[in-house]
Design a protein around this motif. Sequence first.
Motif, PDB file in Angstrom:
ATOM      1  N   PRO A  29       0.803  -1.222   0.000  1.00 37.78           N
ATOM      2  CA  PRO A  29       0.000   0.000   0.000  1.00 37.78           C
ATOM      3  C   PRO A  29       0.827   1.260   0.000  1.00 37.78           C
ATOM      4  CG  PRO A  29      -0.033  -1.059   2.150  1.00 37.78           C
ATOM      5  CD  PRO A  29       0.613  -2.009   1.218  1.00 37.78           C
ATOM      6  N   PHE A  30       2.132   1.164   0.264  1.00 33.69           N
ATOM      7  CA  PHE A  30       2.962   2.359   0.303  1.00 33.69           C
ATOM      8  C   PHE A  30       3.872   2.478  -0.916  1.00 33.69           C
ATOM      9  CE2 PHE A  30       1.776   1.583   4.636  1.00 33.69           C
ATOM     10  CZ  PHE A  30       1.328   2.824   5.004  1.00 33.69           C
ATOM     11  N   MET A  31       3.631   1.640  -1.965  1.00 33.38           N
ATOM     12  CA  MET A  31       4.366   1.787  -3.219  1.00 33.38           C
ATOM     13  C   MET A  31       3.638   2.755  -4.120  1.00 33.38           C
ATOM     14  SD  MET A  31       5.519  -2.122  -4.030  1.00 33.38           S
ATOM     15  CE  MET A  31       6.093  -1.654  -5.656  1.00 33.38           C
ATOM     16  N   LEU A  32       4.348   3.536  -4.862  1.00 33.91           N
ATOM     17  CA  LEU A  32       3.740   4.490  -5.768  1.00 33.91           C
ATOM     18  C   LEU A  32       3.101   3.765  -6.930  1.00 33.91           C
ATOM     19  CD1 LEU A  32       6.459   7.265  -5.878  1.00 33.91           C
ATOM     20  CD2 LEU A  32       4.388   7.161  -4.521  1.00 33.91           C
ATOM     21  N   CYS A  65      -5.961   8.959   4.386  1.00 30.41           N
ATOM     22  CA  CYS A  65      -6.451   8.576   5.710  1.00 30.41           C
ATOM     23  C   CYS A  65      -5.406   7.751   6.448  1.00 30.41           C
ATOM     24  CB  CYS A  65      -7.756   7.792   5.578  1.00 30.41           C
ATOM     25  SG  CYS A  65      -9.116   8.731   4.854  1.00 30.41           S
ATOM     26  N   GLU A  66      -4.828   6.750   5.746  1.00 27.33           N
ATOM     27  CA  GLU A  66      -3.807   5.916   6.373  1.00 27.33           C
ATOM     28  C   GLU A  66      -2.577   6.738   6.733  1.00 27.33           C
ATOM     29  OE1 GLU A  66      -5.762   4.968   4.102  1.00 27.33           O
ATOM     30  OE2 GLU A  66      -6.497   2.971   4.623  1.00 27.33           O
ATOM     31  N   ALA A  67      -2.140   7.605   5.818  1.00 21.01           N
ATOM     32  CA  ALA A  67      -0.963   8.431   6.082  1.00 21.01           C
ATOM     33  C   ALA A  67      -1.201   9.359   7.265  1.00 21.01           C
ATOM     34  CB  ALA A  67      -0.604   9.238   4.829  1.00 21.01           C
ATOM     35  N   ALA A  68      -2.397   9.954   7.337  1.00 21.09           N
ATOM     36  CA  ALA A  68      -2.724  10.861   8.437  1.00 21.09           C
ATOM     37  C   ALA A  68      -2.761  10.109   9.774  1.00 21.09           C
ATOM     38  CB  ALA A  68      -4.067  11.549   8.182  1.00 21.09           C
ATOM     39  N   ILE A 236       9.377   3.382  12.905  1.00 25.05           N
ATOM     40  CA  ILE A 236       9.485   2.504  11.730  1.00 25.05           C
ATOM     41  C   ILE A 236       8.515   2.936  10.636  1.00 25.05           C
ATOM     42  CG2 ILE A 236       9.174   0.125  10.923  1.00 25.05           C
ATOM     43  CD1 ILE A 236      10.032  -0.779  13.751  1.00 25.05           C
ATOM     44  N   LEU A 237       7.291   3.278  11.025  1.00 29.92           N
ATOM     45  CA  LEU A 237       6.292   3.691  10.040  1.00 29.92           C
ATOM     46  C   LEU A 237       6.676   4.993   9.349  1.00 29.92           C
ATOM     47  CD1 LEU A 237       2.906   2.870  11.838  1.00 29.92           C
ATOM     48  CD2 LEU A 237       4.028   1.592  10.018  1.00 29.92           C
ATOM     49  N   CYS A 238       7.413   5.855  10.049  1.00 36.41           N
ATOM     50  CA  CYS A 238       7.823   7.130   9.449  1.00 36.41           C
ATOM     51  C   CYS A 238       8.715   6.925   8.222  1.00 36.41           C
ATOM     52  CB  CYS A 238       8.575   7.983  10.478  1.00 36.41           C
ATOM     53  SG  CYS A 238       7.505   8.909  11.587  1.00 36.41           S
ATOM     54  N   ILE A 239       9.367   5.781   8.152  1.00 34.43           N
ATOM     55  CA  ILE A 239      10.265   5.504   7.032  1.00 34.43           C
ATOM     56  C   ILE A 239       9.482   5.310   5.737  1.00 34.43           C
ATOM     57  CG2 ILE A 239      12.014   3.889   6.151  1.00 34.43           C
ATOM     58  CD1 ILE A 239      12.720   3.270   9.070  1.00 34.43           C
ATOM     59  N   ILE A 240       8.264   4.761   5.829  1.00 33.12           N
ATOM     60  CA  ILE A 240       7.549   4.369   4.620  1.00 33.12           C
ATOM     61  C   ILE A 240       6.499   5.381   4.155  1.00 33.12           C
ATOM     62  CG2 ILE A 240       7.917   1.925   5.061  1.00 33.12           C
ATOM     63  CD1 ILE A 240       5.121   1.742   6.173  1.00 33.12           C
ATOM     64  N   ILE A 241       6.176   6.395   4.962  1.00 29.05           N
ATOM     65  CA  ILE A 241       5.209   7.383   4.488  1.00 29.05           C
ATOM     66  C   ILE A 241       5.866   8.282   3.444  1.00 29.05           C
ATOM     67  CG2 ILE A 241       3.850   7.397   6.615  1.00 29.05           C
ATOM     68  CD1 ILE A 241       5.257  10.019   7.359  1.00 29.05           C
TER      69      ILE A 241
END
Length: 528
Positions: A29-32, A65-68, A236-241
Amino acid sequence: MVELTKQANPGGLGPTRVLLHRPPALTSPFMLPTTGESEQAATGERGRARAALLPQRVFKKPWPCEAAFIVNILVFVYGASIGWMSPMTLLLQSDKSPVGRPLSDAEISWIASIAYLTCVPADFLIAYLSDKIGRKNSLFLLSLTSVCCWAIKLCSYEVWAFVLARALMGIVMGGAYVTCPLYTKDISEDSVRGLLGSLVILFHTTGNLFSYIIGDLLSFRIVLWICLTIAIFHLILCIIIPESPSFLIKQGKEDKAVKILAWLRCRRETDSLVQREIEIIKKEQKTDENSSNFALKAILKDKILFRAFKIAIIVALAREVCGAIPVLNFAGDIFATASKGTNFVLTPNQQAMMLGLIQVTGSMLGSSVVEKAGRKALLAVTALISGISMCALASWFVAKSYGVDAASWLPLATLCICIFCDSSGLQPVSVIITSEIFSYKYRGTVMGTAMAAAAVCAFIQMFFFKNLATSIGLHVSFYFFGAVCMFAALYTILVIPETKLRSLEEVHQDLRTKKEKREEKALKEVSV
């Protein structure tokens, strides 16, 4: 998801054929998103026909929504740190203190208030960094700081360690309330801008309540390990946003900004909506190029920007001086004073949990109605109701001082109303409005300045409220808070423009005086 499209055979011969169309899938879900599977796999005439028939909105669920949610986990960690003080203060000042001795009131005061001092310079520092190194990198640094905060508490139980950890959390506090709303504003569509912007208060209040509950049920060390785990998870999540599209355009990386915006909007890079948003961002930043490089200097020189700046400062101060901060920090003393002569008494943990639950309920309501009711209406109504409740509470104390038999439930009800209004309207809407009335160039600076002013007010209230309430009476303090809320409601109705579903240009047009609008109209007619 598979889409069916009917297509008749040439010449009308034979049965109607049914074509299957499957939008391109992401492996993560975090791939462009790519330009589409049809352009890569399908060949020939049939492949080109299938590519043309693929829907423009290629993903079912919007990713802002997920990013926020990921971004605001940092606010949850900060809220948990603030809420940690309530149950742990009782433990640290007891004979079972993990320090080995009960802490004095002065030591507890330093631990509690130091965060509000370090918050002030942190507001300006993080605002500067978010414009220089990006929103994502700033969030990563803040998340790393929060990990250090909890790790220090685990490594040492000395007073200096607690003070240092809280000082670091002050940096997180200032940075989170600056960077998280900015990032959310940069990635959000107009239709969900208010909803996602209000998450910062929802996550803050939920973090408070989380600490109230686990602090009452679990041991001192287990609570620290749980909070540290959440902080590491966010790191860890901050790396993929993704980075903010606005920052990427500012850096000249337009192609990457288009890809990220297309992913956030669940559309193709060539979609007209994506291209239109990119053009709006570029136009906004091009307009800012003509102003001074020093943001505050440009704001002070421009009439419209200065009016917007005054709105941001006033709503931030009104948010902090509505009475919620002393109520939350001195609820025990207030309830104890109000319940004298009655049988209605709550334990400190019961008070904290009740107020925390009310905060979460209010922030959930604010998140759900901010897009329907509008920013202006929600802020005005909550400020008015909070003002009335503060004045009612002050009058109750006056009545008690004259020996009048007043309802014993009134203090509890009015305090709960104050907290509810603060978390449902005053807190979230003030942050949302500040992020919506400035362009990218000024948002960070203004948000940092407003948060710094708010932090100074919060520190002054915590430092002086108890002494002033003792010397001049609680009723004077609550009448003052009520007057501030009434002023905020009136100011909102008369001055603050509605920002719901409106562009920055439309909002700034409302900030012009009638004379300026007439002059602008006359200039346009002459030029035509």
